[in-house]
Design a protein around this motif. Structure first.
Motif, mmCIF file in Angstrom:
data_model
loop_
_atom_site.group_PDB
_atom_site.id
_atom_site.type_symbol
_atom_site.label_atom_id
_atom_site.label_comp_id
_atom_site.label_asym_id
_atom_site.label_seq_id
_atom_site.Cartn_x
_atom_site.Cartn_y
_atom_site.Cartn_z
ATOM 1 N N UNK A 12 -22.260 1.853 66.231
ATOM 2 C CA UNK A 12 -23.485 1.805 67.052
ATOM 3 C C UNK A 12 -24.347 3.032 66.767
ATOM 4 N N UNK A 13 -23.752 4.232 66.726
ATOM 5 C CA UNK A 13 -24.508 5.458 66.475
ATOM 6 C C UNK A 13 -25.090 5.486 65.068
ATOM 7 N N UNK A 14 -24.371 4.888 64.098
ATOM 8 C CA UNK A 14 -24.883 4.802 62.729
ATOM 9 C C UNK A 14 -26.175 4.001 62.688
ATOM 10 N N UNK A 15 -26.180 2.865 63.411
ATOM 11 C CA UNK A 15 -27.393 2.036 63.473
ATOM 12 C C UNK A 15 -28.535 2.757 64.170
ATOM 13 N N UNK A 65 -34.912 -2.376 63.566
ATOM 14 C CA UNK A 65 -34.057 -2.930 64.638
ATOM 15 C C UNK A 65 -32.673 -3.231 64.045
ATOM 16 N N UNK A 66 -31.727 -3.447 64.919
ATOM 17 C CA UNK A 66 -30.411 -3.870 64.444
ATOM 18 C C UNK A 66 -29.771 -4.791 65.480
ATOM 19 N N UNK A 82 -28.994 -6.382 70.648
ATOM 20 C CA UNK A 82 -30.210 -6.345 69.822
ATOM 21 C C UNK A 82 -31.004 -5.100 70.244
ATOM 22 N N UNK A 83 -31.282 -4.188 69.305
ATOM 23 C CA UNK A 83 -31.948 -2.926 69.631
ATOM 24 C C UNK A 83 -33.153 -2.732 68.703
ATOM 25 N N UNK A 126 -30.166 5.041 61.766
ATOM 26 C CA UNK A 126 -31.024 4.301 60.830
ATOM 27 C C UNK A 126 -32.365 3.996 61.455
ATOM 28 N N UNK A 127 -32.405 3.706 62.776
ATOM 29 C CA UNK A 127 -33.672 3.450 63.464
ATOM 30 C C UNK A 127 -34.522 4.727 63.522
ATOM 31 N N UNK A 128 -33.870 5.818 63.830
ATOM 32 C CA UNK A 128 -34.606 7.073 64.032
ATOM 33 C C UNK A 128 -35.187 7.607 62.725
ATOM 34 N N UNK A 129 -34.444 7.418 61.601
ATOM 35 C CA UNK A 129 -34.985 7.942 60.347
ATOM 36 C C UNK A 129 -35.819 6.925 59.600
#
Length: 615
Positions: A66-69, A80-81, A100-101, A72-75
């Protein structure tokens, strides 16, 4: 684009009352806003949920992904994932959710917060897990089953075959996939199975079929197939699932069993015919035949009915054995029947007396043999009327006794004359002297008693006696015979040496007949030693409890070819003999259930051994 107040209210209402969980999450992972569905899913109240981060309630094994995804959103690597993850509810229960984020950014592109949609998929995941487990078990079952598991489509084309088919039929599963199953059927079974498969059976769609399938080596194996037919919505066969068991061994056993049963039935028929023929033979046999068990007649032929004076077989079979057998022979017949029924012995002929239904007493000769009648073990008695023959033998015995009495006349006269001389002398002395001569009277009475004994023995030989069996110690019988024969032995210079043995020798016998036997053997031995000699008599009991009497003389002996003929009527080694004496003697011993054996060596003498059953 700005929203008016009405649109904002609608969005707020849709967020709060959405059927799935919705949330706004800060960049630090803290919940900023949550709806009722999310609170219900995670088991927290809205206030409680706003005090924790998503990291705190994420299942530990799913947090890294979850933190890996999120990174990816922040950078900017993704906008979304969507992942499946587990949350830990407030009560500690684990729930699965589809997450869904997406990331909301500001006008300058800076990250502001996350928008998350969280849908409960726990039930679906449990179903997936259950399906996976079922699939694993199905594979385990099909791949390790001793039976063949097969799936066929509506055209009987193989869709799946378990590995056990290679052991049973010799084919690897992949060799059968896509092939037509009926091509492997035995021609005699194929037509029936095709017609059966064409139409689904009424009621439950299950079939139990037995047929032969061709193995890879060309041989045929018998299979029992339990099939379940799956239908589509219109009732048409969609697929068939079958479990096929190899019953070749059972079939061979059943076929062999049928063959053996057929053979057994033929044997039974042959036995029945044989039994019918045997029964006819026994019914018409001229000698009396009866079957007995436990003292009761179970069968009698016509000759037995006639011999025993009955009007019918039924009348005879209503009587017990002991109503027919003379009371004197009850113990003997009970013992003989018991030996045949229990020990399955065959017993040689023995003479007894029967009481006919009309009251007449008859002499009979009985042979007892084991028999099987109506699948029961019993005793078969072959009965021969020996009354007339017995009378003839009695005449022969009487004649022999007269001959013996004549031969003993000289010895008896000598024995009577000696005591008479003593009596006469002592009486003369008494007449001369009137003093007390009591000792002379003792001698006189002793000698008179001896005369009386000799006279009685002579009468015993000459007088016909009724045969009466009783338990006697044959040592005492031998003592009486030796006392009687001592005079003749002395006249012929023969010494009688008797060993009576240390134990009692009781025999069920007729006293007079056994005395006659012993006298005959002693007389023959004395005559065999014209120049005198030693006559040994030895009495003992065998290890099996039989009584043995052995007579051994020192005569000239008997040649082997003559020895074998001893006991035959009118065969004798004496110049003036008739041969009847030894025949009668042998017959008496046989009537007592005994046996006589002769052994002889020329120049050394002859030994006679008499064996009698102990009482």
């Amino acid at each position: 684009m700005s929203l008016n107040r009405k649109d904002a209210a609608l969005l707020e209402h849709a967020f709060a009352h959405a059927p799935i969980g919705k949330a706004l999450v800060g960049l630090d992972g803290r919940w900023m806003q949550v709806n009722l569905a999310l609170c219900k899913l995670l088991g927290y109240s809205e206030r409680e949920l706003l005090t924790v981060t998503f990291q705190e309630i994420t299942y530990a094994d799913d947090l890294a992904s979850d933190e890996e995804n999120v990174r990816h959103l922040l950078d900017g690597r993704s906008s979304s994932y969507r992942i499946e993850k587990r949350y830990v509810r407030r009560d500690g229960e684990i729930v699965w959710a589809m997450l869904n984020v997406s990331l909301v950014r500001g006008d300058e592109g800076e990250p502001l917060f996350f928008v998350a949609q969280i849908q409960d998929i726990t039930e679906g995941k449990l179903l997936e897990r259950r399906l996976a487990e079922n699939e694993r078990l199905y594979r385990l079952l099909t791949e390790h089953s001793a039976d063949i598991i097969a799936r066929l489509d509506r055209d009987n084309v193989c869709l799946y075959v378990s590995p056990s088919c290679e052991r049973i039929l010799g084919y690897a599963p992949e060799e059968l996939l896509g092939t037509y199953a009926h091509d492997y059927l035995h021609p005699e079974d194929a037509a029936e199975l095709r017609s059966d498969a064409a139409a689904p059976p009424p009621g439950p769609n299950e079939r139990l079929l037995v047929f032969r399938a061709r193995r890879k080596d060309g041989a045929y194996a018998w299979l029992e197939a339990s099939s379940n037919v799956l239908l589509d919505e219109s009732g048409v066969v969609r697929e068939t699932i079958s479990v096929l068991r190899d019953i070749t061994a059972q079939k061979r056993y059943l076929e062999e069993n049928d063959r053996l049963r057929s053979r057994h039935e033929r044997i039974e028929e042959d036995l029945q015919r044989s039994e019918d023929n045997y029964r006819s033979l026994v019914d018409e046999f001229p000698e009396a035949i009866v079957l007995a068990r436990g003292g009761q007649w179970l069968y009698a032929n016509d000759a037995a009915v006639k011999l025993l004076g009955a009007d019918s077989k039924e009348e005879l079979l209503r009587r017990s054995v002991y109503e027919i057998v003379h009371p004197e022979f009850h113990d003997r017949i009970a013992l003989r029947i018991s030996r045949v029924e229990i020990a399955r012995e065959t017993l040689d002929a023995m003479e007894e007396k029967f009481v006919r239904l009309d009251g007449d007493v008859i002499d009979v000769e009985i042979v007892c043999i084991p028999a099987l009648y109506k699948k029961q073990e019993m005793c078969c008695l072959l009965i021969r009327n020996s009354t007339e023959r017995k009378r003839t033998q009695e005449l022969i015995v009487h004649s022999e006794k007269l001959a013996v009495a004549g031969q003993f006349a000289a010895a008896i006269a000598h024995e009577i004359r000696n005591p008479l001389t003593a009596i006469k002398g002592f009486l003369q002395l008494l007449m001369r002297d009137a003093t007390d001569k009591s000792r002379f009277f003792d001698v006189i009475f002793s000698e008179m008693n001896r005369i009386e004994m000799i006279t009685n023995e002579l009468l015993m030989i000459a007088k016909p006696q009724a045969v009466k069996f009783a338990k006697k110690d044959i040592r005492f019988l031998m003592q009486q015979v030796v006392s009687f024969m001592d005079a003749q032995a002395n006249m012929n210079n023969v010494l009688l040496q008797v060993d009576y043995g240390p134990v009692d020798l009781f025999v069920l016998c007729d006293e007079n007949q056994l005395k006659q036997v012993f006298i005959n053997f002693l007389k023959n031995a004395i005559e065999a030693m014209p120049d005198g000699g030693l006559m040994r008599i030895h009495m003992s009991a065998s290890k099996t409890g039989e009584c043995i009497v052995r007579f051994a003389d020192q005569g000239g002996g008997i040649p082997e070819e003559v020895l074998q003929k001893l006991g035959e009527p009118f065969y004798t080694t004496k110049e003036s003999g008739t041969g009847l004496g030894l025949m009668v003697t042998k017959r008496i011993v046989e009537q007592h259930g005994g046996d006589i054996r002769f052994s002889s060596k020329l120049g050394e003498g002859t030994t006679v051994e008499v064996t009698l059953p102990s009482a």
